[in-house]
Design an enzyme around this catalytic site. Structure first.
Site, PDB file in Angstrom:
ATOM      1  N   LYS A 181       0.828  -1.203   0.000  1.00 23.34           N
ATOM      2  CA  LYS A 181       0.000   0.000   0.000  1.00 23.34           C
ATOM      3  C   LYS A 181       0.876   1.272   0.000  1.00 23.34           C
ATOM      4  CE  LYS A 181      -4.114  -1.987   0.087  1.00 23.34           C
ATOM      5  NZ  LYS A 181      -4.097  -3.448   0.117  1.00 23.34           N
TER       6      LYS A 181
HETATM    7  C1  LIG Z   1      -5.453  -4.372   0.670  1.00 20.12           C
HETATM    8  C2  LIG Z   1      -6.915  -4.203   0.675  1.00 20.12           C
HETATM    9  C3  LIG Z   1      -7.704  -4.573   1.774  1.00 20.12           C
HETATM   10  C4  LIG Z   1      -7.176  -5.356   2.924  1.00 20.12           C
HETATM   11  O1  LIG Z   1      -6.150  -4.747   3.582  1.00 20.12           O
HETATM   12  P1  LIG Z   1      -5.363  -5.577   4.706  1.00 20.12           P
HETATM   13  O2  LIG Z   1      -4.648  -4.499   5.458  1.00 20.12           O
HETATM   14  O3  LIG Z   1      -4.427  -6.491   3.960  1.00 20.12           O
HETATM   15  O4  LIG Z   1      -6.353  -6.295   5.500  1.00 20.12           O
HETATM   16  C5  LIG Z   1      -9.046  -4.276   1.768  1.00 20.12           C
HETATM   17  N1  LIG Z   1      -9.611  -3.674   0.720  1.00 20.12           N
HETATM   18  C6  LIG Z   1      -8.897  -3.324  -0.369  1.00 20.12           C
HETATM   19  C7  LIG Z   1      -9.597  -2.634  -1.496  1.00 20.12           C
HETATM   20  C8  LIG Z   1      -7.530  -3.611  -0.430  1.00 20.12           C
HETATM   21  O5  LIG Z   1      -6.827  -3.312  -1.524  1.00 20.12           O
END
Ligand SMILES: *Cc1c(COP(=O)(O)O)cnc(C)c1O
Length: 376
Positions: A181
């Site tokens: 992210k």
């Molecule tokens: C990465 C992601 C998540 C989940 O995030 P985590 O921190 O890995 O639980 C949820 N929604 C979207 C759209 C994502 O890209």
């Protein structure tokens, strides 16, 4: 040339911050987490932020904090990572999907009202790839039917649309600090909310439902704690928070670099008929999280493999959730149920986009995509 799909942006200062925590006595949820929460809330413009272990946990606890559970329906989009709808299932509720908009891939707000019935309790819009959904429309509709709005803002920390930021119109906004992210602690997440009551409840729910955190027992005279609620084990720790604080200070600069690469990609692909891109809504600030192109759906997988052979890191975000095996078996979804999401899911390819990506590498990605898309 080899171009990685993603490289994080953790630098020496971030590592030094982690060192400071490791050299201290207190590793779990404490002062560093509280400092990060304050800094994060200020950045997104929310009154409160609560650090948790993932965006999945943030979504799960946001649903629980709003009393959503068995027998309830929650409307969301199939064009997302399965975490969004899995969190609804974790809460014991049922996900109900609406299709995406072809121009942006975001949840089509026009389709929500038709899916609302007596069981509907909440909507989870997903700000796909970094561009916000039409939150004004979704808020107005949700007020009409008294629905809770929980934003999946995993891609959208920096986003704004119609002068609204994530968490401003939603009852809660959920963020991810997963490894790929825009800012990351490997794993991590946060909830931002205007409501002090929601923030306090989520603080309890993230730590078993007990009413005093370990830091209180450490910094104050010992007092017995109690457990008024059944919670989970989702608390962010000081090590994660230490990694995130510096990245959050640099987040504007990191965005600038991704934005430059984004515009380079957009310019290069706009005259190419076989390589389509999604649209940015005028006046919106796109968080520039994932750059995707749409190619011929029958050739997509061949193109994907050829790009990998050329050394270009690629990904698919996403094959729609309703066609994943579990959802097909459990809910009987079939091809054709959500045609726009399925079309994007068949045609989409995500390209490398991160601050450390060099211009020459981006140019190699562009040339490879155009050559490959033209040769199938
Ligand atoms: C990465 C992601 C998540 C989940 O995030 P985590 O921190 O890995 O639980 C949820 N929604 C979207 C759209 C994502 O890209």
């Amino acid at each position: 040339m080899k171009v990685d799909f993603f490289k994080h942006n953790i630098d020496r200062r971030d590592i030094a911050e982690v060192g400071r925590v490791l050299n201290s006595i207190f590793l779990t949820t404490g002062k560093t987490v509280a400092e990060f929460e304050e800094q994060f809330a200020a950045y997104v413009g929310a009154r409160h932020a609560v650090g948790v272990t993932s965006c999945t946990a943030a979504l799960h606890l946001s649903l629980l904090a709003h009393g959503i559970g068995p027998g309830d329906e929650v409307i969301t989009t199939p064009m997302t990572f399965c975490a969004t709808s899995n969190a609804i299932l974790h809460a014991g509720a049922t996900p109900v999907f609406v299709d995406a908009e072809p121009e942006t891939g975001n949840m089509n707000a026009e389709l929500i009202e038709k899916k609302i019935n007596r069981k509907t309790r909440a909507v989870i819009p997903v700000h796909l790839y970094g561009q916000m959904c039409d939150m004004k429309k979704i808020r107005t509709l949700s007020d009409k039917y008294r629905l809770t709005v929980i934003e999946d803002a995993a891609h959208a920390i920096e986003a704004e649309r119609d002068s609204v930021r994530p968490g401003e119109l939603g009852d809660a906004a959920c963020f991810s600090f997963y490894a790929t992210k825009n800012i990351t602690s490997g794993e991590g997440g946060a909830v931002a909310t205007r409501s002090g009551k929601t923030a306090d409840l989520i603080k309890m729910l993230r730590l078993h439902g007990i009413d005093k955190a370990a830091i209180d027992r450490y910094t104050k005279l010992y007092r017995h704690w109690d457990m008024p609620l059944l919670g989970w084990k989702y608390n962010m720790d000081n090590i994660q928070a230490a990694l995130l604080r510096g990245q959050l200070q640099r987040i504007g600069k990191l965005w600038e670099r991704r934005n430059r690469l984004w515009l380079l990609y957009e310019d290069a692909f706009s005259p190419v008929r076989r390589v389509k891109t999604l649209q940015t809504v005028p006046g919106a600030r796109h968080a520039r999280h994932l750059f995707t192109v749409l190619v011929n759906g029958r050739k997509r997988d061949a193109i994907l493999q050829d790009l990998q052979k050329k050394g270009v890191g690629v990904a698919v975000n996403y094959r729609p959730v309703h066609l994943l095996e579990y959802y097909r078996k459990q809910f009987g979804y079939r091809r054709g149920d959500f045609p726009v999401a399925e079309d994007i899911g068949r045609r989409t390819i995500s390209l490398p986009l991160y601050p450390r990506l060099k211009k020459a590498e981006a140019e190699y990605v562009i040339k490879s995509v155009i050559d490959t898309a033209g040769s199938f």
